[in-house]
Design a protein around this motif. Structure first.
Motif, PDB file in Angstrom:
ATOM      1  N   TYR A 142      24.643  67.933  29.923  1.00  0.00           N
ATOM      2  CA  TYR A 142      24.590  66.470  29.956  1.00  0.00           C
ATOM      3  C   TYR A 142      25.518  65.874  28.905  1.00  0.00           C
ATOM      4  CZ  TYR A 142      22.952  61.759  28.960  1.00  0.00           C
ATOM      5  OH  TYR A 142      22.907  60.422  28.704  1.00  0.00           O
ATOM      6  N   GLU A 143      25.461  66.384  27.686  1.00  0.00           N
ATOM      7  CA  GLU A 143      26.289  65.848  26.603  1.00  0.00           C
ATOM      8  C   GLU A 143      27.780  66.054  26.876  1.00  0.00           C
ATOM      9  OE1 GLU A 143      25.608  63.981  24.013  1.00  0.00           O
ATOM     10  OE2 GLU A 143      23.449  63.934  24.339  1.00  0.00           O
ATOM     11  N   ILE A 144      28.140  67.184  27.452  1.00  0.00           N
ATOM     12  CA  ILE A 144      29.549  67.440  27.773  1.00  0.00           C
ATOM     13  C   ILE A 144      30.009  66.477  28.870  1.00  0.00           C
ATOM     14  CG2 ILE A 144      31.170  69.136  28.735  1.00  0.00           C
ATOM     15  CD1 ILE A 144      30.286  69.637  25.775  1.00  0.00           C
ATOM     16  N   ALA A 145      29.195  66.325  29.910  1.00  0.00           N
ATOM     17  CA  ALA A 145      29.547  65.397  30.997  1.00  0.00           C
ATOM     18  C   ALA A 145      29.654  63.968  30.471  1.00  0.00           C
ATOM     19  CB  ALA A 145      28.509  65.482  32.114  1.00  0.00           C
ATOM     20  N   LYS A 146      28.684  63.556  29.651  1.00  0.00           N
ATOM     21  CA  LYS A 146      28.686  62.196  29.088  1.00  0.00           C
ATOM     22  C   LYS A 146      29.928  61.977  28.229  1.00  0.00           C
ATOM     23  CE  LYS A 146      26.321  60.834  25.479  1.00  0.00           C
ATOM     24  NZ  LYS A 146      25.315  60.594  24.491  1.00  0.00           N
TER      25      LYS A 146
END
Length: 165
Positions: A142-146
């Motif tokens: 999630y953090e990488i995508a965000k």
């Protein structure tokens, strides 16, 4: 699994917790020109020290001078906690600590507690940098995508610096 909340709110406690779980890290003497080497440590939280047993004949011990500083680096088994500790390192014989540290593994390296080549070394902690990251693959993804969508840095953990008195 690293406790990122503890690493944020009480980084010293997080560090001691991780040190207590590990058998060894990498120890090196500043300015010696030597590579760091694996060493088993013994925690002395009350004195803010790490203790090591080695032989007088080792390059590591011979590199320790009267005002030497060392670094000790650890990586947790699940690789979500990293730390680099530093402080003065010196020969320091403490018979009570030696008795506490002595076990069959240590005994395999020496000819008993009175082996003339046996030396105790203490690393008096001055500071430590710690990094604790999430072990959740979902949070990481999630953090990488965000970060890619918002052009911001991913928030996957905590970095803190600890100082010792």
């Amino acid at each position: 699994m690293a406790d990122t909340k503890l690493a944020q709110t009480d980084p010293k406690a997080a560090l001691w917790k991780q040190l207590g779980k590990l058998r060894a890290g990498m120890l090196g003497v500043e300015g010696s020109g030597q590579h760091m080497q694996p060493m088993s440590h013994h925690c002395d939280e009350g004195a803010a020290k790490l203790w090591f047993l080695t032989k007088r004949s080792t390059d590591l011990f011979r590199a320790i001078g009267p005002s030497s500083t060392a670094h000790f680096c650890i990586i947790a088994h699940d690789e979500d906690f990293h730390a680099c500790l530093s402080g003065p390192i010196a020969e320091e014989m403490d018979r009570a600590k030696l008795d506490e540290m002595w076990n069959p593994v240590v005994a395999a390296w020496f000819e008993g507690k009175d082996d003339p080549d046996l030396v105790m070394v203490s690393l008096k902690l001055r500071s430590a940098a710690i990094w604790a990251s999430t072990s959740s693959t979902a949070r990481f993804a999630y953090e990488i995508a965000k970060a890619n969508v918002t052009d911001s840095d991913p928030d996957v953990g905590v970095h803190n610096v600890v100082t010792f008195a």
